[in-house]
Write an enzyme that holds these catalytic residues in place. Structure first.
Site, PDB file in Angstrom:
ATOM      1  N   LYS A 138       0.845  -1.188   0.000  1.00 21.78           N
ATOM      2  CA  LYS A 138       0.000   0.000   0.000  1.00 21.78           C
ATOM      3  C   LYS A 138       0.878   1.234   0.000  1.00 21.78           C
ATOM      4  O   LYS A 138       2.024   1.113   0.447  1.00 21.78           O
ATOM      5  CB  LYS A 138      -0.954   0.021   1.194  1.00 21.78           C
ATOM      6  CG  LYS A 138      -0.376  -0.284   2.575  1.00 21.78           C
ATOM      7  CD  LYS A 138       0.826   0.414   3.080  1.00 21.78           C
ATOM      8  CE  LYS A 138       0.721   1.901   3.343  1.00 21.78           C
ATOM      9  NZ  LYS A 138       2.004   2.474   3.836  1.00 21.78           N
ATOM     10  N   TYR A 223      -4.370   4.050   6.475  1.00 20.18           N
ATOM     11  CA  TYR A 223      -4.856   3.111   7.506  1.00 20.18           C
ATOM     12  C   TYR A 223      -6.116   3.655   8.179  1.00 20.18           C
ATOM     13  O   TYR A 223      -7.035   2.906   8.488  1.00 20.18           O
ATOM     14  CB  TYR A 223      -3.772   2.857   8.558  1.00 20.18           C
ATOM     15  CG  TYR A 223      -2.640   2.007   8.044  1.00 20.18           C
ATOM     16  CD1 TYR A 223      -2.724   0.620   8.076  1.00 20.18           C
ATOM     17  CD2 TYR A 223      -1.490   2.577   7.522  1.00 20.18           C
ATOM     18  CE1 TYR A 223      -1.700  -0.166   7.599  1.00 20.18           C
ATOM     19  CE2 TYR A 223      -0.447   1.806   7.033  1.00 20.18           C
ATOM     20  CZ  TYR A 223      -0.558   0.432   7.075  1.00 20.18           C
ATOM     21  OH  TYR A 223       0.456  -0.344   6.583  1.00 20.18           O
TER      22      TYR A 223
HETATM   23  P1  NAD Z   1      12.415   1.831   1.878  1.00 23.15           P
HETATM   24  O1  NAD Z   1      12.857   3.159   1.384  1.00 23.15           O
HETATM   25  O2  NAD Z   1      13.017   1.327   3.138  1.00 23.15           O
HETATM   26  O3  NAD Z   1      12.665   0.717   0.749  1.00 23.15           O
HETATM   27  C1  NAD Z   1      12.364   0.944  -0.597  1.00 23.15           C
HETATM   28  C2  NAD Z   1      13.227   0.060  -1.469  1.00 23.15           C
HETATM   29  O4  NAD Z   1      13.003   0.377  -2.835  1.00 23.15           O
HETATM   30  C3  NAD Z   1      14.736   0.246  -1.206  1.00 23.15           C
HETATM   31  O5  NAD Z   1      15.366  -0.999  -1.128  1.00 23.15           O
HETATM   32  C4  NAD Z   1      15.207   0.990  -2.444  1.00 23.15           C
HETATM   33  O6  NAD Z   1      16.552   0.687  -2.783  1.00 23.15           O
HETATM   34  C5  NAD Z   1      14.245   0.485  -3.506  1.00 23.15           C
HETATM   35  N1  NAD Z   1      14.143   1.377  -4.661  1.00 23.15           N
HETATM   36  C6  NAD Z   1      14.054   0.970  -5.931  1.00 23.15           C
HETATM   37  N2  NAD Z   1      14.008   2.006  -6.759  1.00 23.15           N
HETATM   38  C7  NAD Z   1      14.054   3.124  -6.005  1.00 23.15           C
HETATM   39  C8  NAD Z   1      14.043   4.512  -6.297  1.00 23.15           C
HETATM   40  N3  NAD Z   1      13.961   4.968  -7.558  1.00 23.15           N
HETATM   41  N4  NAD Z   1      14.094   5.373  -5.262  1.00 23.15           N
HETATM   42  C9  NAD Z   1      14.148   4.949  -3.992  1.00 23.15           C
HETATM   43  N5  NAD Z   1      14.169   3.622  -3.650  1.00 23.15           N
HETATM   44  C10 NAD Z   1      14.120   2.720  -4.652  1.00 23.15           C
HETATM   45  O7  NAD Z   1      10.832   1.878   1.971  1.00 23.15           O
HETATM   46  P2  NAD Z   1       9.882   0.882   2.787  1.00 23.15           P
HETATM   47  O8  NAD Z   1       9.587   1.492   4.088  1.00 23.15           O
HETATM   48  O9  NAD Z   1      10.420  -0.492   2.745  1.00 23.15           O
HETATM   49  O10 NAD Z   1       8.539   1.016   1.912  1.00 23.15           O
HETATM   50  C11 NAD Z   1       8.380   0.327   0.672  1.00 23.15           C
HETATM   51  C12 NAD Z   1       6.875   0.197   0.363  1.00 23.15           C
HETATM   52  O11 NAD Z   1       6.253  -0.543   1.399  1.00 23.15           O
HETATM   53  C13 NAD Z   1       6.121   1.518   0.296  1.00 23.15           C
HETATM   54  O12 NAD Z   1       5.133   1.444  -0.709  1.00 23.15           O
HETATM   55  C14 NAD Z   1       5.460   1.651   1.654  1.00 23.15           C
HETATM   56  O13 NAD Z   1       4.256   2.395   1.638  1.00 23.15           O
HETATM   57  C15 NAD Z   1       5.184   0.201   1.977  1.00 23.15           C
HETATM   58  N6  NAD Z   1       5.169  -0.060   3.447  1.00 23.15           N
HETATM   59  C16 NAD Z   1       4.134  -0.764   3.970  1.00 23.15           C
HETATM   60  C17 NAD Z   1       4.106  -1.044   5.314  1.00 23.15           C
HETATM   61  C18 NAD Z   1       2.998  -1.882   5.888  1.00 23.15           C
HETATM   62  O14 NAD Z   1       2.833  -1.923   7.114  1.00 23.15           O
HETATM   63  N7  NAD Z   1       2.234  -2.572   5.068  1.00 23.15           N
HETATM   64  C19 NAD Z   1       5.110  -0.567   6.158  1.00 23.15           C
HETATM   65  C20 NAD Z   1       6.176   0.139   5.585  1.00 23.15           C
HETATM   66  C21 NAD Z   1       6.194   0.391   4.224  1.00 23.15           C
END
Ligand code: NAD
Length: 369
Positions: A138, A223
């Site tokens: 999401k 949420y």
């Molecule tokens: P994050 O920044 O920690 O990780 C993102 C990943 O994407 C990194 O490994 C990064 O290298 C990669 N990536 C690939 N192309 C990229 C670009 N052009 N720019 C930046 N990063 C790039 O983020 P996260 O917290 O892991 O979130 C990722 C997704 O998961 C989001 O959509 C977020 O909304 C979702 N999320 C959901 C929950 C949940 O409880 N369901 C919790 C956290 C995050």
């Protein structure tokens, strides 16, 4: 009154009774799995950031019907670390440009897209074109058009698309849905909900409008929005909203905090907020004709708890919400039946969030079809 602390087994028993008539509860109903009960679907994690590292990969080790068999990353050094930690063969390691080569790799059944919001469509469509089912985090995407495209491409490929709405599998949230459906306190009239946290690193993608699609509304407000929808069981008919920025250096592109209101067809009103500024906002409270109940915290990975207005506690054993979400999707695929969190559910939220931003921009109430 004593605390209400059910074991998961007790909860499954009670929730199964209500499950048939309540879609939100449906997926927790115990089921017979007639095909090979030892079959585990291979999952590829696409995007190895915080969520994949600290939640999804560990959760996959606890699942019954899934196994981590593949990774997609743009960073070779990360691939090396994951390869060793999770015993992933070189042939199952991909980057964002060669995902099409997953076609024909029998080790991968599902691609879990965990990249920044505005990349979800690109990575979902690549996975679907390679013949894989997709579980996407999401918010589904940053526009209605891109979300619709994801649905269309997965349909065209004959593959399932689910959105990572983990709280649809969380017992305390499900219990609150049951309280509304069974009218334990009479008809639901009002909902207050909010989620937020003070955001850190000013350079992160969450503060970049092109990659995030918006601020706390898209990231965590979703949420609160979800809670208003699964509690009411209705779709909002109209929304109004207002935002604020007190730190214009950090919040150059997205809102710092947002408050919105929604009216549902039956007359239920919701008052919600999301923030990247204020700590400790993580709750909902539902007010009905004969009483109220709340969860606080409502949306965390664990420790979700709440109470009825008379003081009775709402508390269940913590589950790994991500493991439950992934196992449910795997079972849907194995049993060839639809997920209760399909792309269409993600699209509905994106439509509503776009209407909320429209309300901010125009300072007017926006009606939803
Ligand atoms: P994050 O920044 O920690 O990780 C993102 C990943 O994407 C990194 O490994 C990064 O290298 C990669 N990536 C690939 N192309 C990229 C670009 N052009 N720019 C930046 N990063 C790039 O983020 P996260 O917290 O892991 O979130 C990722 C997704 O998961 C989001 O959509 C977020 O909304 C979702 N999320 C959901 C929950 C949940 O409880 N369901 C919790 C956290 C995050």
């Amino acid at each position: 009154m004593g605390a209400q602390f059910q074991t998961r087994r007790d909860f499954l028993k009670t929730s199964a009774l209500a499950a048939a008539s309540v879609p939100f509860l449906g997926a927790l109903a115990p089921r017979a799995f007639a095909a090979d009960p030892d079959r585990k679907l291979g999952f590829a994690l696409a995007g190895l950031g915080n969520l994949s590292t600290h939640q999804l990969a560990p959760a996959l080790q606890k699942t019954k019907y899934c196994k981590l068999t593949s990774i997609v990353t743009g960073q070779p050094a990360k691939a090396e670390r994951w390869k060793v930690q999770y015993n992933i063969p070189d042939k199952n390691i991909y980057n964002y440009d060669n995902m099409w080569q997953m076609a024909g790799n029998p080790d991968i059944d599902v691609v879990y897209v965990v990249t920044p919001n505005a990349l979800h469509a690109e990575h979902t469509i690549k996975a679907a074109k390679a013949g894989k089912h997709v579980l996407c985090e999401k918010p589904m995407e940053v526009s209605v058009e891109k979300s619709q495209q994801m649905i269309d491409e997965c349909k065209k490929a004959g593959k399932q698309l689910a959105i990572g709405y983990r709280l649809h599998f969380e017992p305390a949230n499900l219990e609150c849905v049951r309280l509304v459906r069974e009218k334990t306190f009479g008809d639901l009239r009002m909902i207050e909900a909010g989620f937020g946290f003070p955001i850190g690193d000013p350079t992160q993608w969450r503060l970049n409008k092109a990659l995030a699609g918006g601020g706390p509304l898209m990231d965590v407000g979703i949420y609160a929005l979800q809670a208003t929808r699964y509690l009411s069981g209705e779709e909002p008919a109209e929304v109004s909203a207002i935002t604020t920025v007190t730190d214009p250096v950090k919040f150059k592109e997205v809102e710092e905090s947002i408050v919105w209101q929604a009216k549902f067809p039956s007359g239920i009103l919701a008052h919600c907020s999301a923030t990247y500024k204020v700590p400790g906002t993580n709750f909902f409270r539902a007010r009905a004709d004969r009483g109220w109940f709340e969860l606080d915290p409502a949306f965390s990975y664990g420790g979700i708890r709440g109470r009825h207005g008379d003081g009775q506690a709402i508390r269940f054993e913590d589950i790994d919400q991500f493991a439950a979400e992934m196992d449910d999707f795997a079972l849907c695929i194995l049993e060839n039946r639809p997920t209760k969190v399909p792309g269409e559910e993600g699209l509905r939220d994106v439509k509503i969030m776009m209407a909320i931003y429209e309300a901010v921009k125009t300072s007017k109430t926006v009606k939803l079809a």
